[in-house]
Design a protein around this motif. Sequence first.
Motif, mmCIF file in Angstrom:
data_model
loop_
_atom_site.group_PDB
_atom_site.id
_atom_site.type_symbol
_atom_site.label_atom_id
_atom_site.label_comp_id
_atom_site.label_asym_id
_atom_site.label_seq_id
_atom_site.Cartn_x
_atom_site.Cartn_y
_atom_site.Cartn_z
ATOM 1 N N LEU A 1 0.836 -1.202 0.000
ATOM 2 C CA LEU A 1 0.000 0.000 0.000
ATOM 3 C C LEU A 1 0.875 1.258 0.000
ATOM 4 C CD1 LEU A 1 -2.699 -1.081 2.619
ATOM 5 C CD2 LEU A 1 -3.045 -0.756 0.166
ATOM 6 N N GLU B 1 -5.205 9.398 -1.835
ATOM 7 C CA GLU B 1 -6.294 8.800 -2.598
ATOM 8 C C GLU B 1 -6.981 7.671 -1.824
ATOM 9 O OE1 GLU B 1 -8.299 8.648 -4.953
ATOM 10 O OE2 GLU B 1 -7.610 10.476 -5.936
ATOM 11 N N THR B 2 -8.234 7.484 -2.078
ATOM 12 C CA THR B 2 -8.967 6.369 -1.490
ATOM 13 C C THR B 2 -8.265 5.057 -1.827
ATOM 14 O OG1 THR B 2 -10.982 7.609 -1.734
ATOM 15 C CG2 THR B 2 -11.219 5.245 -1.446
ATOM 16 N N GLY B 3 -8.062 4.238 -0.816
ATOM 17 C CA GLY B 3 -7.436 2.942 -1.051
ATOM 18 C C GLY B 3 -5.932 2.946 -0.817
ATOM 19 N N CYS B 4 -5.349 4.118 -0.478
ATOM 20 C CA CYS B 4 -3.896 4.147 -0.302
ATOM 21 C C CYS B 4 -3.496 3.587 1.063
ATOM 22 C CB CYS B 4 -3.339 5.549 -0.507
ATOM 23 S SG CYS B 4 -3.634 6.674 0.842
ATOM 24 N N GLY B 5 -4.468 3.365 1.927
ATOM 25 C CA GLY B 5 -4.161 2.744 3.213
ATOM 26 C C GLY B 5 -4.319 3.653 4.417
ATOM 27 N N LYS B 6 -4.997 4.763 4.261
ATOM 28 C CA LYS B 6 -5.138 5.692 5.385
ATOM 29 C C LYS B 6 -5.867 5.056 6.566
ATOM 30 C CE LYS B 6 -7.447 8.783 3.081
ATOM 31 N NZ LYS B 6 -7.487 8.018 1.817
ATOM 32 N N SER B 7 -7.085 4.605 6.328
ATOM 33 C CA SER B 7 -7.912 4.169 7.454
ATOM 34 C C SER B 7 -7.372 2.926 8.145
ATOM 35 C CB SER B 7 -9.338 3.877 6.980
ATOM 36 O OG SER B 7 -9.825 4.948 6.246
ATOM 37 N N THR B 8 -6.815 2.007 7.386
ATOM 38 C CA THR B 8 -6.359 0.769 8.010
ATOM 39 C C THR B 8 -4.933 0.871 8.544
ATOM 40 O OG1 THR B 8 -5.752 -0.060 5.825
ATOM 41 C CG2 THR B 8 -7.879 -0.772 6.695
ATOM 42 N N GLN B 9 -4.031 1.566 7.846
ATOM 43 C CA GLN B 9 -2.616 1.529 8.238
ATOM 44 C C GLN B 9 -2.210 2.633 9.204
ATOM 45 O OE1 GLN B 9 -1.188 -1.338 7.132
ATOM 46 N NE2 GLN B 9 -3.256 -1.508 6.314
ATOM 47 N N ARG C 1 -11.229 -5.404 9.567
ATOM 48 C CA ARG C 1 -10.030 -5.614 8.761
ATOM 49 C C ARG C 1 -8.759 -5.433 9.608
ATOM 50 N NH1 ARG C 1 -7.684 -7.673 4.145
ATOM 51 N NH2 ARG C 1 -5.790 -6.505 3.741
ATOM 52 N N TYR D 1 -16.652 -7.928 -0.347
ATOM 53 C CA TYR D 1 -15.247 -8.343 -0.443
ATOM 54 C C TYR D 1 -15.078 -9.725 -1.058
ATOM 55 C CZ TYR D 1 -14.644 -4.351 2.617
ATOM 56 O OH TYR D 1 -14.665 -3.088 3.150
ATOM 57 N N THR E 1 -15.763 7.085 -0.970
ATOM 58 C CA THR E 1 -14.434 7.156 -0.345
ATOM 59 C C THR E 1 -14.307 6.294 0.910
ATOM 60 O OG1 THR E 1 -15.020 9.046 1.040
ATOM 61 C CG2 THR E 1 -14.034 9.545 -1.081
ATOM 62 N N THR F 1 -13.167 0.702 0.417
ATOM 63 C CA THR F 1 -12.463 0.393 -0.820
ATOM 64 C C THR F 1 -12.814 -1.020 -1.233
ATOM 65 O OG1 THR F 1 -10.649 1.640 0.081
ATOM 66 C CG2 THR F 1 -10.212 0.403 -1.910
ATOM 67 N N ASP G 1 -11.696 -3.745 -3.839
ATOM 68 C CA ASP G 1 -10.676 -4.032 -4.837
ATOM 69 C C ASP G 1 -11.301 -4.722 -6.039
ATOM 70 O OD1 ASP G 1 -8.664 -2.884 -3.407
ATOM 71 O OD2 ASP G 1 -8.171 -4.713 -2.319
ATOM 72 N N ARG H 1 -8.396 1.514 -9.325
ATOM 73 C CA ARG H 1 -7.632 1.063 -8.166
ATOM 74 C C ARG H 1 -6.572 0.042 -8.540
ATOM 75 N NH1 ARG H 1 -5.877 1.061 -3.733
ATOM 76 N NH2 ARG H 1 -6.549 -1.000 -3.098
HETATM 77 O O1 CDP Z 1 -8.563 4.725 3.896
HETATM 78 P P1 CDP Z 1 -8.081 4.454 2.526
HETATM 79 O O2 CDP Z 1 -9.120 4.706 1.517
HETATM 80 O O3 CDP Z 1 -6.811 5.203 2.204
HETATM 81 O O4 CDP Z 1 -7.703 2.900 2.419
HETATM 82 P P2 CDP Z 1 -8.010 1.708 3.449
HETATM 83 O O5 CDP Z 1 -9.430 1.693 3.834
HETATM 84 O O6 CDP Z 1 -7.009 1.764 4.536
HETATM 85 O O7 CDP Z 1 -7.786 0.401 2.558
HETATM 86 C C1 CDP Z 1 -6.515 -0.025 2.141
HETATM 87 C C2 CDP Z 1 -6.621 -1.392 1.531
HETATM 88 O O8 CDP Z 1 -6.959 -2.335 2.509
HETATM 89 C C3 CDP Z 1 -7.681 -1.526 0.466
HETATM 90 O O9 CDP Z 1 -7.203 -1.241 -0.797
HETATM 91 C C4 CDP Z 1 -8.033 -2.997 0.548
HETATM 92 O O10 CDP Z 1 -7.192 -3.730 -0.291
HETATM 93 C C5 CDP Z 1 -7.724 -3.375 1.961
HETATM 94 N N1 CDP Z 1 -8.957 -3.612 2.736
HETATM 95 C C6 CDP Z 1 -9.572 -4.857 2.717
HETATM 96 O O11 CDP Z 1 -9.105 -5.727 2.044
HETATM 97 N N2 CDP Z 1 -10.702 -5.083 3.466
HETATM 98 C C7 CDP Z 1 -11.260 -4.101 4.197
HETATM 99 N N3 CDP Z 1 -12.364 -4.342 4.927
HETATM 100 C C8 CDP Z 1 -10.667 -2.821 4.213
HETATM 101 C C9 CDP Z 1 -9.512 -2.615 3.476
#
Ligand code: CDP
Length: 683
Positions: free
Chosen positions: A60, A84-92, A130, A326, A352, A355, A357, A401
Amino acid sequence: MGTERKRNVSLFDDATATGTNNRANGGTSVHGGGVPSYNRWNGRPYTSTYYEILEKRKMLPVWQQKEEFLKMLRENQTLILVGETGCGKSTQIPQFVLEAVELESGDKRKKFMVACTLPRRIAAMSVCRRVANEMDVTIGEEVGYSILFEDCSSEKTVLKYLTDDMLLREATTDPSLERCKVIILDEAHERTLATDVLCGHLKEVLKKRPDLKLVVMSANLEAEKFQSYFVGAPLMKVQGRLHPVEIFYTQEPERDYLEAAIRTVVQIHMCEPPGDILVFLTGEEEIEDVCCKIAKEVRNMGDQVGPVKVVPLYPTLSPAMQQKIYEPAPPPVTEDGPTGRKIVVSTNIAETSLTIDGIVYVIDPGFAKQKFYNPRVRVESLLVSPISKESAQQRSGRAGRTQPGKCFRLYTERSFNNDLQPQTYPEILRSNLANTVLTLKKLGVDDLVHFDFVDPPAPEALMRALEVLNYLGALDDVGKLTKLGGTMSEFPLDPQIAKMLVVSPSFNCSNEILSIAAMLSAPNCFIRPRETLKAADEAKARFGHIDGDHLTLLNVYHAYKQNNEDQSWCNENFVNQRALRFADNMRQQLARIMARSNLRLCSTDFNSRDYYVNIRKAMCAGYFMKVAHLERTGHYLTVKNNQVVHLHPSSCLDNKPEWVIYNEFVLTSRNFIRTVTDVRGEW
Ligand code: CDP
Ligand code: MG
């Protein structure tokens, strides 16, 4: 857990690529930047899944900038992060923060918590699930979430995801949020009321608590707005990797966007290479309807096309159903048959917040349900309206994405350029602020005019809110919170409904008012399938109460409980079981708040003539600002603003009583009042 295939990971493998951390922690971790083989949180050996997910996480974009982020976090009290959405903000990011905070605090026993807010319940749950997987811990233990009426966290919780309004509620009891060491406001670009108010509140708290840190995360450049708001906060941009998305517009405006959306899905499925489809619609009913139709159309095409998995996504969906987004696309029916496709039909949650995939095609009709408020006539309504350019761009981004994608906008290019406004207005500028003002008062903000709003609401909207709260007795004449107001603010309800609940014991009908309040909070419980309109309307009429719609709702609720919440009873009577379950749960939670607030649960004897009279009187005590009077001309005038209104066709009242209270003002071709009950002038 379960399949714990112990992996022999060298203690000195440099796989986290962070270099600085991994100080011994409870004797289970390692030194020198290696991958620990034991989970730092529970001391258990990591499962193989942990390592598999870790490999994915490291791909990510935010991982490239982990060091940079941690350095900025160390050096600043507040920082803004865009990506950008999906770059890993919320999870990482919350996990990075957790590492940094823990290292710094050293003492493991010291209470600390990283709180991350997300505006939507479903996003808070999904992201939390997650992250618990990623950290290889049980959800609700080290990592938990808290959303309205559902707390999945414990004493052990060190990372908590919550909806923004839940953190705001916590702040009303603990204004400086002592338990939190770092607060992350995610999805700040959504500009929800609660996030905006939290910004203003936290700005003050940060001055008093130098040990507190704040990270504001956003998916777009609205971030610059936050940067000027939080003076001195640096901005970090995560370099995304968005693939190009080709955009298509329609030649002519579409008359029926639902029909156009279905047609486009079918065309993509027939003609385009593999890749999943995401369709943006506005609400539950529409989404369910379109899902059915897509599935049917594809079935009719037989085996010349691949199989599809059609998945709805909207806020009131059960967690198990939410998870389906998912799941992978279905495999081909025969070995060399056409490939399958997943088709997600979603509200703007998927814009937003979540995400998905594998999306390659996005269909954007250009609409969303949005709240509007007109303070002059005090009307707040939820209307399907055109989205902003910024939203449209976010939506199309969802197609790129994982590989280059295509976005089909179901409007003309001309319309995109000329009709769409650049940005969505922040919620605070289009809401009834009564609830917000009550919260601000509870937070101890006396001077609303000088409160540091990110975007200050119109003074008129604030005045209206103060006025309503004063009429309801929640604020005294100098604007101070009264005892009644304090109790009202405990309920996550519109202040008028909260008032009706708080006074209901004195009318000896709190049990019934609880049920009515819960039913009003739930989605519409009456189903009207187009094919069986007549039967549905007859079923509804059987619940009808001669004195009005609130009492009709009460009848439905009672009947539902008397029939043991039975699914087939619901089907036979055209009521939505999910809505009633929601109401039932809501009722239990509200009853708990009643008990906490020392409000008695009581009922008038059902056979007494006063049974319904008392209920209607209690409703009047909350709703007296929403009264309409029947004029000689045959239409109603609202008492507060002299607006001409009509009873909504859905109302069960057919005799036009002289005075009515109403729950909602609906603006369509005419002004309607919906959910209406007959009352007496003297009440
Ligand atoms: O917050 P942001 O849009 O930056 O991204 P994120 O929600 O942190 O998601 C990062 C990646 O984690 C996504 O591209 C998914 O591949 C993965 N993810 C997942 O597989 N299952 C989830 N419930 C949430 C995220
Ligand atoms: Mg996110």
